[in-house]
Design a protein around this motif. Structure first.
Motif, PDB file in Angstrom:
ATOM      1  N   THR A  90       0.864  -1.181   0.000  1.00 19.80           N
ATOM      2  CA  THR A  90       0.000   0.000   0.000  1.00 19.80           C
ATOM      3  C   THR A  90       0.903   1.234   0.000  1.00 19.80           C
ATOM      4  OG1 THR A  90      -0.027   0.127   2.386  1.00 19.80           O
ATOM      5  CG2 THR A  90      -1.773  -1.186   1.359  1.00 19.80           C
ATOM      6  N   MET A  91       0.321   2.343  -0.304  1.00 20.24           N
ATOM      7  CA  MET A  91       1.131   3.561  -0.396  1.00 20.24           C
ATOM      8  C   MET A  91       1.841   3.831   0.933  1.00 20.24           C
ATOM      9  SD  MET A  91       2.169   5.759  -2.506  1.00 20.24           S
ATOM     10  CE  MET A  91       1.110   5.643  -3.913  1.00 20.24           C
ATOM     11  N   ASP A  92       1.109   3.622   2.026  1.00 23.34           N
ATOM     12  CA  ASP A  92       1.710   3.865   3.346  1.00 23.34           C
ATOM     13  C   ASP A  92       2.853   2.894   3.630  1.00 23.34           C
ATOM     14  OD1 ASP A  92       0.108   5.987   3.836  1.00 23.34           O
ATOM     15  OD2 ASP A  92      -1.450   4.825   4.873  1.00 23.34           O
ATOM     16  N   GLU A  93       2.634   1.639   3.247  1.00 24.71           N
ATOM     17  CA  GLU A  93       3.685   0.639   3.464  1.00 24.71           C
ATOM     18  C   GLU A  93       4.948   0.972   2.685  1.00 24.71           C
ATOM     19  OE1 GLU A  93       0.765  -3.252   4.131  1.00 24.71           O
ATOM     20  OE2 GLU A  93       1.769  -2.946   2.213  1.00 24.71           O
ATOM     21  N   VAL A  94       4.771   1.467   1.505  1.00 32.11           N
ATOM     22  CA  VAL A  94       5.939   1.729   0.644  1.00 32.11           C
ATOM     23  C   VAL A  94       6.676   2.991   1.079  1.00 32.11           C
ATOM     24  CG1 VAL A  94       6.647   2.353  -1.715  1.00 32.11           C
ATOM     25  CG2 VAL A  94       5.059   0.480  -1.346  1.00 32.11           C
ATOM     26  N   LYS A  95       5.936   4.049   1.357  1.00 31.72           N
ATOM     27  CA  LYS A  95       6.630   5.322   1.592  1.00 31.72           C
ATOM     28  C   LYS A  95       6.796   5.676   3.079  1.00 31.72           C
ATOM     29  CE  LYS A  95       2.756   8.561   0.943  1.00 31.72           C
ATOM     30  NZ  LYS A  95       2.897   9.449   2.079  1.00 31.72           N
ATOM     31  N   GLY A  96       5.976   5.090   3.936  1.00 28.85           N
ATOM     32  CA  GLY A  96       6.081   5.414   5.355  1.00 28.85           C
ATOM     33  C   GLY A  96       5.875   6.898   5.577  1.00 28.85           C
ATOM     34  N   ASP A  97       6.820   7.520   6.245  1.00 30.74           N
ATOM     35  CA  ASP A  97       6.686   8.955   6.504  1.00 30.74           C
ATOM     36  C   ASP A  97       7.340   9.812   5.429  1.00 30.74           C
ATOM     37  OD1 ASP A  97       5.285   8.478   8.794  1.00 30.74           O
ATOM     38  OD2 ASP A  97       7.103   8.311  10.023  1.00 30.74           O
ATOM     39  N   ASP A  98       8.069   9.155   4.543  1.00 27.32           N
ATOM     40  CA  ASP A  98       8.747   9.920   3.479  1.00 27.32           C
ATOM     41  C   ASP A  98       7.791  10.184   2.317  1.00 27.32           C
ATOM     42  OD1 ASP A  98      11.137   9.799   4.898  1.00 27.32           O
ATOM     43  OD2 ASP A  98      11.579   7.804   4.063  1.00 27.32           O
ATOM     44  N   SER A  99       8.304  10.937   1.348  1.00 24.27           N
ATOM     45  CA  SER A  99       7.506  11.101   0.131  1.00 24.27           C
ATOM     46  C   SER A  99       7.871   9.946  -0.803  1.00 24.27           C
ATOM     47  CB  SER A  99       7.811  12.427  -0.548  1.00 24.27           C
ATOM     48  OG  SER A  99       9.102  12.384  -1.127  1.00 24.27           O
ATOM     49  N   LEU A 100       6.984   9.666  -1.763  1.00 25.40           N
ATOM     50  CA  LEU A 100       7.241   8.577  -2.717  1.00 25.40           C
ATOM     51  C   LEU A 100       8.512   8.861  -3.514  1.00 25.40           C
ATOM     52  CD1 LEU A 100       6.138   5.905  -3.844  1.00 25.40           C
ATOM     53  CD2 LEU A 100       4.835   7.220  -5.504  1.00 25.40           C
ATOM     54  N   GLU A 101       8.723  10.141  -3.790  1.00 23.06           N
ATOM     55  CA  GLU A 101       9.908  10.542  -4.554  1.00 23.06           C
ATOM     56  C   GLU A 101      11.186  10.170  -3.802  1.00 23.06           C
ATOM     57  OE1 GLU A 101      10.346  14.733  -5.247  1.00 23.06           O
ATOM     58  OE2 GLU A 101      11.322  14.375  -7.168  1.00 23.06           O
ATOM     59  N   GLU A 102      11.184  10.443  -2.492  1.00 22.88           N
ATOM     60  CA  GLU A 102      12.373  10.127  -1.675  1.00 22.88           C
ATOM     61  C   GLU A 102      12.628   8.622  -1.658  1.00 22.88           C
ATOM     62  OE1 GLU A 102      12.475  13.688   1.647  1.00 22.88           O
ATOM     63  OE2 GLU A 102      10.922  12.147   1.796  1.00 22.88           O
ATOM     64  N   VAL A 103      11.555   7.869  -1.494  1.00 16.14           N
ATOM     65  CA  VAL A 103      11.698   6.401  -1.450  1.00 16.14           C
ATOM     66  C   VAL A 103      12.228   5.895  -2.794  1.00 16.14           C
ATOM     67  CG1 VAL A 103      10.436   4.213  -1.207  1.00 16.14           C
ATOM     68  CG2 VAL A 103       9.839   6.171   0.218  1.00 16.14           C
ATOM     69  N   PHE A 104      11.655   6.424  -3.852  1.00 19.05           N
ATOM     70  CA  PHE A 104      12.045   5.994  -5.200  1.00 19.05           C
ATOM     71  C   PHE A 104      13.528   6.278  -5.449  1.00 19.05           C
ATOM     72  CE2 PHE A 104      12.528   6.899  -9.776  1.00 19.05           C
ATOM     73  CZ  PHE A 104      12.156   5.669 -10.289  1.00 19.05           C
TER      74      PHE A 104
END
Lengths: 532, 235
Positions: free
Chosen positions: B215-229
């Motif tokens: 899920t979006m929350d699982e993937v990015k946590g507290d960061d932004s999706l851009e940071e995770v990517f």
């Protein structure tokens, strides 16, 4: 910069000789050599041979009486017409309709370099056709009248002048077509009509050529004097071949001037034409009652839409649609006389006249072959049938159905005309009807097979899948070769089993091969289409 | 709705997709993210039956793509990264062509064409040949064609490229509506902000392999999706 563009242009023109689209890799040296040899045999052997034969006849009549200039004038005229005719359909699309226009125009490339690179491909195609007619003529003259340094140098200059005149004529015609088509609504149909008028005129003179040649030889002196008196510069043009240096210099200068003029016209209009969307009025959408159609019907309509949207496609893959009814009418009017003459010539092989009529019909139907190009014409749209819930065999059936619908009615008309004229027994008449109709089905199966077996999906100009690909050459020349075998085998052994027996044998063969090919299309062909 | 298991696709020596597994449920908007050449388009084309894959299985609405390709294709709609449509057709002819293939009843297709063409302000251009359309207009037409037969699954490769902001907004709303009514959407994008706001789940692919999914929350946590990517890309 020009070098890079020319390299790209030539790579596109000769792509099929170097690159195997089926295996997605470059061909071996042997394969490249074999392809070029095949091309050479067609051009030099078939077309060049025809003109060499004609040249010998003319040259023997004209050169010994000092009318070499008239010989060169005639052969130059033929070469120019052949060259311009051969490349006219290609010029407009090559010059203005290439898919990489936007890409090249957006790059820091001078427009003049783009035009020049395009012109080189037009020049090559025109030169190819013109050479097939003029080079044999030149060699025949050198052999008949004797070769001197002046004749050799001037002959080569004349050849170069002819190739440039072909280029200039092609460009002017291409430019006129481009200008007109920008203002037309039904461009494809009008282009087809104009082109057909041109083809009609061409063949009219072509069929009159033999009589004209004979007449020319008999009255050479008289015509020669007339031309000298009324069109002195035509006489001087012909004189170039005989080794007239001043004439060669004058005509070289005139050709150079004409080149400059055409270059100016093209340079000024190129950007406008290539970037113009045309000035046709916007069609307003009005909601209408919709008729639901089956998937097959829908794909068939799509194939019709594709066919009628392109003049190039209609002309190159549908010429037989008009030629067959024309042949039928010709047989209705002159059929009895033609058959009588043929029977007189082939008294030793009874029934050969009927076989020749069948051969002619089969040869004409070979000129209707949209199915060979249609898989390749999917091009970048291939994802549509592949992603839709439709079996590939339905898509292929629609492609084959288009060809059948286009070719069966004119063939039916032609065979009705033929049987109306023939005085054969009913069984023979039936077989004479059946063979061309079965051949129509066979051509459809054969074209569809080639289209699936050897497709070229990544093209930048639709001319490539329509007329510059191996599969289309095999579809036309292969079908013609079969018609030649059909006639030749009759002369060889077919007459022994009688016309009905021979035609029955061919009917069985054609039906069997058509069934095998259609079966392949439904099974392996469908899987192949799916995986393209 | 879409189950991709151990999908592998090679081009010569290169593995474009390497043992990739994804499961998209009804009601989900599933984003597919990765750098250029990561294998997104190859995965998508394999999932919709355009590309033959070397190993693995694809199941759409309970049907195997290998065993029942036509059944699967009836349940899905696909929009490619570049909307190369039949240039020689008019917009309306193309829509009717698609509707015929999917056997959409006349009244239903007319209503949908009216609705979506009005929404995308394309009605006035429907009689024009597609060759006269801009990239964005072709994209809008491809979207309308995709929605025409009420597919259960919609697979899109970079659907927002070429669309104007208004059309992008409408497409996002349509995507949400589609999933709210039980459908599913699987799409690739480079616009991480869109993915972050729109997707229920996201998968990040790198060199053909799935590196993160959930899920979006699982993937990015507290960061932004851009940071995770970017973090995953740097690894």
């Amino acid at each position: 910069m020009l070098k890079v563009l020319v390299k790209k242009q030539l790579a596109e023109v000769f792509k099929k000789y170097f690159y195997d689209a089926k295996k997605n890799k470059m061909r071996s040296r042997w394969a490249i050599a074999a392809w070029f040899l095949f091309f050479f045999v067609i051009m030099a052997g078939l077309i060049g041979g025809t003109f060499a034969f004609m040249s010998v006849k003319l040259c023997k009549g004209l050169a010994p009486i000092g009318m070499g200039w008239l010989y060169f004038l005639l052969m130059s005229g033929i070469a120019i017409v052949l060259g311009a005719f051969g490349s006219i359909f290609n010029t407009y699309s090559s010059l203005y309709l290439s898919k990489d226009n936007d890409l090249l125009l957006s790059m820091p490339i001078p427009v003049s370099s783009i035009i020049a690179s395009r012109l080189i491909s037009v020049y090559l195609l025109g030169t190819m056709y013109a050479s097939a007619a003029f080079l044999p003529a030149l060699i025949v003259y050198w052999v008949t009248a004797g070769i001197t340094a002046a004749r050799m140098i001037c002959g080569i200059v004349l050849y170069l002048i002819i190739t440039i005149i072909v280029l200039l004529l092609s460009c002017l015609l291409g430019w006129i077509v481009a200008k007109i088509s920008l203002k037309l609504k039904n461009k494809s149909f009008i282009t087809v009509l104009a082109s057909l008028a041109f083809i009609g005129a061409y063949y009219f003179f072509y069929f009159k050529a033999n009589n004209m040649v004979k007449d020319m030889i008999v009255n050479a002196v008289l015509y020669g004097e007339k031309i000298k008196g009324t069109a002195y510069w035509l006489y001087r043009f012909g004189r170039i071949g005989e080794g007239d240096f001043p004439a060669a210099a004058i005509f070289s200068a005139v050709t150079a001037l004409l080149c400059a003029a055409v270059w100016m016209i093209l340079s000024r209009s190129f950007l406008d034409i290539t970037t113009s969307e045309g000035k046709t009025e916007k069609v307003r959408y009005v909601e209408k009652t919709v008729k639901e159609r089956s998937a097959f019907e829908s794909f068939l309509r799509k194939e019709f839409g594709r066919f009628t949207s392109s003049a190039n496609y209609m002309l190159n893959c549908g010429l037989g649609i008009l030629l067959m009814p024309a042949f039928g009418v010709l047989i209705l009017i002159n059929g009895k006389a033609i058959l009588a003459v043929l029977n007189e010539i082939f008294t030793m092989r009874e029934g050969f006249a009927e076989i020749l009529v069948c051969t002619a019909l089969c040869a004409l139907v070979s000129m209707i072959n949209p199915s060979a190009s249609s898989v390749s014409l999917e091009g970048k749209n291939l994802w549509i049938p592949q992603s839709l819930p439709i079996h590939p065999k339905t898509v292929l059936r629609a492609k084959a159905a288009l060809q059948l619908i286009l070719s069966v009615p004119p063939m039916l008309f032609a065979v009705i005309c033929v049987t109306a004229v023939m005085q054969n027994p009913i069984a023979e008449k039936l077989m004479i009807c059946l063979i061309p109709l079965l051949y129509t089905v066979f051509c459809t199966a054969f074209g569809s097979y080639l289209g699936v077996k050897m497709p070229i999906i990544n093209w930048t100009n639709e001319t490539t899948p329509i007329k510059q690909s191996g599969f289309i050459a095999i579809a036309i020349f292969g079908s013609w070769a079969i018609t030649v075998l059909f006639a030749a085998f009759y002369l060889w052994f077919g007459y022994k089993i009688g016309i009905t027996g021979y035609l029955t044998l061919w009917a069985v063969l054609l039906a069997a091969f058509s069934l095998i090919l259609f079966r392949w299309l439904e099974t392996k062909g469908s899987r192949r289409f799916e995986e393209l | 709705m879409l189950k991709i298991e151990h999908l592998t696709k090679t081009y010569g020596e290169k593995k474009a997709v390497d043992d990739l597994s994804l499961h998209i449920h009804p009601g989900e908007i599933y984003g597919f993210i990765g750098h250029n050449g990561a294998g997104k388009s190859t995965t998508i084309k394999s999932a919709v039956g355009i590309l033959k894959f070397d190993a693995g299985t694809v199941t759409i609405n309970g049907k195997s793509l290998t065993e029942d390709p036509l059944g699967c294709k009836r349940d899905l709609a696909y929009i490619p990264d570049n909307p190369d449509l039949y240039d020689f057709m008019s917009g309306i002819k193309f829509l009717n062509f698609i509707a015929d293939v999917f056997a959409v009843p006349a009244a239903e297709r007319q209503e949908k064409i009216r609705k979506y063409a009005d929404l995308f302000e394309l009605t006035g251009d429907l009689a024009q040949p597609i060759s006269a359309y801009s990239h964005g207009m072709k994209q809008k037409l491809a979207v309308i064609a995709a929605w025409l037969h009420s597919p259960k699954l919609i697979v899109m490769d970079e659907p927002f490229v070429g669309l104007d902001p208004k059309a992008s907004h409408h497409l996002k709303e349509m995507m949400r509506e589609h999933c709210d009514s039980g459908g599913a959407i699987f799409f690739s994008t480079h616009v991480l902000e869109v993915a972050e706001k729109l997707c229920d789940k996201v998968a990040i692919v790198k060199q053909g392999k799935l590196v993160k999914t959930g899920t979006m929350d699982e993937v990015k946590g507290d960061d932004s999706l851009e940071e995770v990517f970017l973090e995953l890309e740097a690894e």
